[in-house]
Design an enzyme around this catalytic site. Sequence first.
Site, PDB file in Angstrom:
ATOM      1  N   CYS A 111     -11.311   9.679  -3.366  1.00  0.00           N
ATOM      2  CA  CYS A 111     -11.943   8.657  -2.527  1.00  0.00           C
ATOM      3  C   CYS A 111     -13.374   8.303  -2.917  1.00  0.00           C
ATOM      4  CB  CYS A 111     -11.891   9.096  -1.069  1.00  0.00           C
ATOM      5  SG  CYS A 111     -10.212   9.147  -0.446  1.00  0.00           S
TER       6      CYS A 111
HETATM    7  P1  NAD Z   1      -1.362   8.856  -3.222  1.00  0.00           P
HETATM    8  O1  NAD Z   1      -1.529   8.341  -4.592  1.00  0.00           O
HETATM    9  O2  NAD Z   1      -1.403  10.335  -2.969  1.00  0.00           O
HETATM   10  O3  NAD Z   1      -0.016   8.299  -2.594  1.00  0.00           O
HETATM   11  C1  NAD Z   1       0.436   6.983  -2.702  1.00  0.00           C
HETATM   12  C2  NAD Z   1       1.943   7.000  -2.567  1.00  0.00           C
HETATM   13  O4  NAD Z   1       2.418   5.656  -2.533  1.00  0.00           O
HETATM   14  C3  NAD Z   1       2.673   7.671  -3.743  1.00  0.00           C
HETATM   15  O5  NAD Z   1       3.542   8.677  -3.243  1.00  0.00           O
HETATM   16  C4  NAD Z   1       3.450   6.529  -4.404  1.00  0.00           C
HETATM   17  O6  NAD Z   1       4.671   6.952  -4.974  1.00  0.00           O
HETATM   18  C5  NAD Z   1       3.661   5.603  -3.221  1.00  0.00           C
HETATM   19  N1  NAD Z   1       3.980   4.219  -3.578  1.00  0.00           N
HETATM   20  C6  NAD Z   1       3.434   3.438  -4.540  1.00  0.00           C
HETATM   21  N2  NAD Z   1       4.011   2.232  -4.543  1.00  0.00           N
HETATM   22  C7  NAD Z   1       4.921   2.223  -3.552  1.00  0.00           C
HETATM   23  C8  NAD Z   1       5.853   1.256  -3.042  1.00  0.00           C
HETATM   24  N3  NAD Z   1       5.954   0.046  -3.589  1.00  0.00           N
HETATM   25  N4  NAD Z   1       6.644   1.612  -2.019  1.00  0.00           N
HETATM   26  C9  NAD Z   1       6.572   2.847  -1.478  1.00  0.00           C
HETATM   27  N5  NAD Z   1       5.726   3.799  -1.909  1.00  0.00           N
HETATM   28  C10 NAD Z   1       4.910   3.491  -2.936  1.00  0.00           C
HETATM   29  O7  NAD Z   1      -2.511   8.139  -2.373  1.00  0.00           O
HETATM   30  P2  NAD Z   1      -3.365   8.738  -1.148  1.00  0.00           P
HETATM   31  O8  NAD Z   1      -4.353   9.736  -1.633  1.00  0.00           O
HETATM   32  O9  NAD Z   1      -2.446   9.089  -0.035  1.00  0.00           O
HETATM   33  O10 NAD Z   1      -4.203   7.432  -0.742  1.00  0.00           O
HETATM   34  C11 NAD Z   1      -3.582   6.300  -0.178  1.00  0.00           C
HETATM   35  C12 NAD Z   1      -4.677   5.382   0.337  1.00  0.00           C
HETATM   36  O11 NAD Z   1      -5.419   6.021   1.377  1.00  0.00           O
HETATM   37  C13 NAD Z   1      -5.710   4.977  -0.717  1.00  0.00           C
HETATM   38  O12 NAD Z   1      -6.141   3.673  -0.462  1.00  0.00           O
HETATM   39  C14 NAD Z   1      -6.852   5.939  -0.479  1.00  0.00           C
HETATM   40  O13 NAD Z   1      -8.092   5.448  -0.906  1.00  0.00           O
HETATM   41  C15 NAD Z   1      -6.810   6.071   1.037  1.00  0.00           C
HETATM   42  N6  NAD Z   1      -7.366   7.333   1.558  1.00  0.00           N
HETATM   43  C16 NAD Z   1      -7.103   8.499   0.920  1.00  0.00           C
HETATM   44  C17 NAD Z   1      -7.611   9.688   1.455  1.00  0.00           C
HETATM   45  C18 NAD Z   1      -7.369  11.010   0.767  1.00  0.00           C
HETATM   46  O14 NAD Z   1      -8.021  11.976   1.127  1.00  0.00           O
HETATM   47  N7  NAD Z   1      -6.461  11.095  -0.207  1.00  0.00           N
HETATM   48  C19 NAD Z   1      -8.350   9.659   2.654  1.00  0.00           C
HETATM   49  C20 NAD Z   1      -8.552   8.450   3.292  1.00  0.00           C
HETATM   50  C21 NAD Z   1      -8.049   7.270   2.745  1.00  0.00           C
END
Ligand code: NAD
Length: 435
Positions: free
Chosen positions: A271
């Site tokens: 992030c």
């Molecule tokens: P991640 O990469 O761990 O997970 C994303 C998931 O989306 C993956 O499992 C992927 O396979 C799936 N995906 C991609 N395309 C897809 C589709 N077309 N249909 C269905 N699934 C699909 O990401 P994350 O860390 O969970 O982050 C997600 C969002 O949340 C980002 O914008 C991030 O900035 C935000 N965020 C993350 C955190 C954190 O601590 N990781 C905290 C707050 C906000």
Amino acid sequence: MQDDEMKISIIGTGYVGLTTGVGFAVKGNDVLCVDIDAAKVETINSGVSPIYEPLLDDYLKKVLKQKKFRATIDLSDAVNRSEASFISVGTPSGKDGKIDLRFIEEVSKQIGQVLKDKKDYHVVVVKSTVVPETTEKVVVENVESASCKKAGEDFGVCMNPEFLREGKAMEDFLTPDRIVIGSIDKRSGDVIEKLYSNFKASILRTDVKTAEMIKYASNAFLATKISFTNEIGNICKRLCIDVNEVMKGVGMDSRISPHFLNAGCGYGGSCFPKDVEALIWKAKETGYEPRLLDEVHELNNRQKVVLVDQLEKRIGKLKGKNICLLGLAFKPDSDDIREASSISIISKLIEKGAKVKAYDPKAMENMEKLFPNIQYVSNAKEALAGSDACLIVTEWDEFRKLEDKDFDAMRNRIIIEGRRILDKAKVSKFDGICW
Ligand code: NAD
């Protein structure tokens, strides 16, 4: 189902999507989590979380057993069966730090195609972190053109940023400091506010652009606190002042708070680095030069490898030296290595010809995909054995327990701490990055 319980779908089952899905199910809602990764879906449905996150496995097993939660690859079915869909796919950094919105675009189109034939009112919620204007210009436009329906009339749209910390994801999701709901109209926001009605947290209702910016401003501020502390730490180091004592005194000021005032080898994770970069990019797009944020980011990049510079000053050329790294994850209680300081440190050590041996309680499997040719061992003592120097990069609790005798197996007793985790009462001689 009780009156305030809802059927919801979550698109994207990563750290945020899975935690959100399991969390809403724990709160009594019926949840369908969607991912394109079939293996991940299968793992989740077998009751195992694909990521290491405290409490997540236990809660996942519980909600699966209660039949409140299921993962699927069928987005269309999940959207049709639910009243609201949360988009929680990744929003990585693209070229020059610009946010890469291709997953958001793809999912918005897919949801739009389903909404085309869906009769009931549906709310599309953006949970992913997206730069201001994305919800209105990318999500709304894609859903509208694929569904041939109008946002605010035929379907609702909200932006509900997530503030959870990895390593404390479930706890943060279930007991958040605040809940921010940006909506394009009152009706959409009311649906999502109802979903959060059994959470004990203040709810801030606003418009979608403001909700998007609240997330970036929060992360940029926290990153600034860390880079500021590292700047003070680098000055303190040169003056033989302990920055931790300094920041303890600073943090006692209620206007400042003691949080995020730890000096060390920089912030990483999925992030802060990408969100600061994306905000810089967005600011520049508007014609504004965000100099403070530019320096927050640059200072952090430099800070990640200060340990290697200090090491060189202590032992000279690193070529052929055995350097052990304790900690690889970007933070403790996580197996996430995205943008971790350890990556910059390992790259620099390899570039200088050092032999790297590493240990991390959870993140070695992930790091092995990136650096298959360094040595991975199964505990800290094994990592220390025969090493010319040790760098401590992640503040895992188990490193707190290390004692003088554990370091006796090193060839040279040079220990440089990037996280202030060693206990001074147990370990007699080590250097700190900023202290
Ligand atoms: P991640 O990469 O761990 O997970 C994303 C998931 O989306 C993956 O499992 C992927 O396979 C799936 N995906 C991609 N395309 C897809 C589709 N077309 N249909 C269905 N699934 C699909 O990401 P994350 O860390 O969970 O982050 C997600 C969002 O949340 C980002 O914008 C991030 O900035 C935000 N965020 C993350 C955190 C954190 O601590 N990781 C905290 C707050 C906000």
